[in-house]
Scaffold this motif. Structure first.
Motif, PDB file in Angstrom:
ATOM      1  N   PRO A  97      40.639  34.720  35.172  1.00 52.89           N
ATOM      2  CA  PRO A  97      39.345  34.798  34.471  1.00 52.89           C
ATOM      3  C   PRO A  97      39.537  34.882  32.962  1.00 52.89           C
ATOM      4  N   ALA A 127      39.992  40.079  42.104  1.00 52.20           N
ATOM      5  CA  ALA A 127      39.236  41.145  42.778  1.00 52.20           C
ATOM      6  C   ALA A 127      37.772  40.770  42.970  1.00 52.20           C
ATOM      7  N   GLU A 128      37.318  39.740  42.276  1.00 54.10           N
ATOM      8  CA  GLU A 128      35.930  39.289  42.451  1.00 54.10           C
ATOM      9  C   GLU A 128      35.765  38.513  43.753  1.00 54.10           C
ATOM     10  N   HIS A 151      52.177  51.407  38.698  1.00 47.39           N
ATOM     11  CA  HIS A 151      52.467  52.847  38.572  1.00 47.39           C
ATOM     12  C   HIS A 151      51.649  53.683  39.552  1.00 47.39           C
ATOM     13  N   THR A 152      50.338  53.408  39.592  1.00 50.51           N
ATOM     14  CA  THR A 152      49.451  54.283  40.359  1.00 50.51           C
ATOM     15  C   THR A 152      49.548  53.978  41.855  1.00 50.51           C
ATOM     16  N   GLY A 193      48.285  46.208  37.899  1.00 48.81           N
ATOM     17  CA  GLY A 193      49.026  46.511  36.674  1.00 48.81           C
ATOM     18  C   GLY A 193      50.519  46.494  36.967  1.00 48.81           C
ATOM     19  N   PHE A 239      40.956  50.243  35.608  1.00 49.32           N
ATOM     20  CA  PHE A 239      40.867  48.795  35.795  1.00 49.32           C
ATOM     21  C   PHE A 239      39.501  48.228  35.415  1.00 49.32           C
TER      22      PHE A 239
HETATM   23  C1  LIG Z   1      45.083  48.462  33.033  1.00 51.73           C
HETATM   24  S1  LIG Z   1      45.831  47.478  34.229  1.00 51.73           S
HETATM   25  C2  LIG Z   1      45.635  48.396  35.708  1.00 51.73           C
HETATM   26  C3  LIG Z   1      46.403  49.647  35.787  1.00 51.73           C
HETATM   27  C4  LIG Z   1      46.759  50.107  37.167  1.00 51.73           C
HETATM   28  N1  LIG Z   1      45.681  50.058  38.125  1.00 51.73           N
HETATM   29  C5  LIG Z   1      47.296  51.515  37.047  1.00 51.73           C
HETATM   30  O1  LIG Z   1      46.597  52.451  37.472  1.00 51.73           O
HETATM   31  O2  LIG Z   1      48.405  51.686  36.540  1.00 51.73           O
HETATM   32  C6  LIG Z   1      44.639  46.203  34.575  1.00 51.73           C
HETATM   33  C7  LIG Z   1      45.163  45.154  35.516  1.00 51.73           C
HETATM   34  O3  LIG Z   1      44.040  44.526  36.129  1.00 51.73           O
HETATM   35  C8  LIG Z   1      44.333  43.160  36.294  1.00 51.73           C
HETATM   36  N2  LIG Z   1      43.058  42.447  36.460  1.00 51.73           N
HETATM   37  C9  LIG Z   1      42.076  42.278  35.556  1.00 51.73           C
HETATM   38  N3  LIG Z   1      41.038  41.604  36.087  1.00 51.73           N
HETATM   39  C10 LIG Z   1      41.354  41.353  37.383  1.00 51.73           C
HETATM   40  C11 LIG Z   1      40.677  40.728  38.451  1.00 51.73           C
HETATM   41  N4  LIG Z   1      39.473  40.204  38.310  1.00 51.73           N
HETATM   42  N5  LIG Z   1      41.284  40.679  39.643  1.00 51.73           N
HETATM   43  C12 LIG Z   1      42.509  41.215  39.818  1.00 51.73           C
HETATM   44  N6  LIG Z   1      43.205  41.819  38.831  1.00 51.73           N
HETATM   45  C13 LIG Z   1      42.641  41.892  37.625  1.00 51.73           C
HETATM   46  C14 LIG Z   1      45.113  42.807  35.051  1.00 51.73           C
HETATM   47  O4  LIG Z   1      45.863  41.630  35.239  1.00 51.73           O
HETATM   48  C15 LIG Z   1      45.969  44.059  34.867  1.00 51.73           C
HETATM   49  O5  LIG Z   1      47.218  43.935  35.476  1.00 51.73           O
END
Ligand SMILES: C[S@@+](CC[C@H](N)C(=O)[O-])C[C@H]1O[C@@H](n2cnc3c(N)ncnc32)[C@H](O)[C@@H]1O
Length: 394
Positions: A136, A260-261, A214-215, A211, A278
């Motif tokens: 996206p 995720a959409e 980690h989580t 991401g 996220f």
């Molecule tokens: C800030 S990181 C997430 C951190 C992770 N959940 C954690 O707790 O450590 C955001 C992640 O969401 C992913 N992302 C963003 N939009 C997305 C989508 N529509 N579908 C799947 N992944 C997506 C990005 O590629 C990125 O790796």
């Protein structure tokens, strides 16, 4: 004296199978940044509130005959204040320095890191990449938190550079606050689930927005009998997260490239659907689609929750203004809108029932292996830091 614990040295960061090597100087730069960020957060940030109360707000009131009515008025007034300008510039610079150091460490050994990840990922059925997944625009076009190239840029075959850089900088930006494996949010979520739902042993858990893993990896460690699917659009993040989890001995997560959409899995497939740190990186339209997917994918009786910073509604205007800093100066374009949303309406629009919604806090956990035991309650900043959750039972 600061009530915050001094950041531990960078040498205590946990090692895993995709950890890069560090030179003395690279480690020293991250030590400096961890100290700087802790100093800014503990000693300098509070001065902004003092500047507002003693200087900026009285001047605004004298000029307008009333107090500011929203955080935008607070911001416009604070932007002219030299204390805020100095703190804001320092914080922005620390983000840029963190990226420079992280990128330098990763890029000089990129081939080696990619090879380490490739060896751990080789023919694993638990890493499902799909190059046909469209990235996206809200992800492809944004260098989130000053991260050059964002999450998706690939510099070579089997690239993990974006994730490796993300991984090694967390310790410096949080002063070690997320623990030696950067998994404090996951530990907090797992502890929250165990305390709120002691008899709940979810069979299948969906995590959206992996991401660097980690989580989700900490959650998988806490629920070893659960089968976990973790989806992300970014191949570099998934390659890294899978290799990291494998090297830490975690085998109950399948990492899958998907949006995720629109997750290509059947209806009512999961007992738990969750996101952490996220949703604020998506978009106005995407967050609605993600909520609709959450509703579709969750089993009746299942649990869904999202870990984010608190919504702005109800917070003092000055706190709203400070929390908005990331939107304005740290490349988080959806941050403001996300934190303004009526999240209950958002979940209701996705089909969830209002009487089954909740908002809660998950207590943070200080990693005593790197901080030692706190000597007093005031030193216990890591544990007292709370994570905000909102969610719903289907
Ligand atoms: C800030 S990181 C997430 C951190 C992770 N959940 C954690 O707790 O450590 C955001 C992640 O969401 C992913 N992302 C963003 N939009 C997305 C989508 N529509 N579908 C799947 N992944 C997506 C990005 O590629 C990125 O790796």
């Amino acid at each position: 004296m600061s009530a915050w614990p001094t950041p531990p040295p960078y040498s205590l960061v946990g090692k895993h199978g995709v950890s890069p090597d560090f030179t003395h100087d690279e480690r020293a730069r991250f030590n400096f940044l961890a100290q700087l960020n802790t100093h800014l957060a503990a000693q300098v940030v509070p001065g902004n509130a003092r500047a507002y109360e003693t200087r900026v707000k009285p001047a605004f009131e004298a000029e307008h005959g009333r107090a500011p009515v929203d955080r935008h008025e607070v911001r416009k007034a604070m932007l002219r204040d030299s204390y805020f300008q100095t703190w804001s510039a320092l914080r922005r610079s620390s983000m840029e320095l963190r990226q420079q150091n992280g990128r330098e460490v990763v890029l000089r050994q990129l081939d080696k890191l990619n090879a380490k990840a490739a060896a751990l990922n080789h023919q694993s059925p638990q890493l499902k990449l799909n190059p046909d997944v469209a990235i996206p625009a809200y992800i492809r076009k944004v260098d989130f938190h000053c991260m050059p190239g964002g999450y998706t840029t690939e510099l070579a075959a089997d690239d993990v550079s974006a994730a490796a850089n993300y991984d090694i900088g967390v310790f410096a930006t949080t002063g070690g606050g997320l623990g030696c494996f950067n998994d404090g949010a996951g530990l907090a979520v797992a502890q929250w689930m165990r305390s709120r739902y002691p008899d709940f042993n979810p069979k299948r858990i969906l995590d959206m927005g992996t991401g660097a893993g980690h989580t989700v990896t900490a959650i998988a460690q806490a629920f070893p009998d659960s089968e976990i699917i973790s989806v992300d659009v970014a191949a570099p993040m998934l390659r890294f997260a899978h290799a990291r989890a494998k090297s830490l001995g975690v085998n109950n997560i399948t990492f899958m490239q998907a949006n995720a959409e629109n997750v290509p899995l059947p209806d009512a497939d999961f007992d738990v659907v969750l996101t952490t740190i996220f949703l604020h990186e998506t978009s106005n339209l995407a967050i609605r689609r993600i909520m609709a997917e959450t509703h579709r994918l969750l089993k009746p009786g299942g649990l869904s929750f999202h870990l984010e910073q608190p919504q702005y509604a109800g917070l003092p205007l000055f706190e709203q203004f400070m929390r908005d800093w990331d939107a304005l100066y740290n490349n988080e374009p959806f941050w403001t809108r996300m934190h303004e949303m009526d999240i209950e309406q958002l979940m209701a629009d996705a089909g969830f029932q209002r009487d089954k919604m909740f908002q809660d806090k998950a207590e943070g956990i200080l990693d005593e292996t790197i901080f030692g035991k706190p000597k007093s309650d005031v030193e216990d900043f890591g544990r007292k830091a709370a994570w905000h959750l909102f969610g719903v039972h289907k």
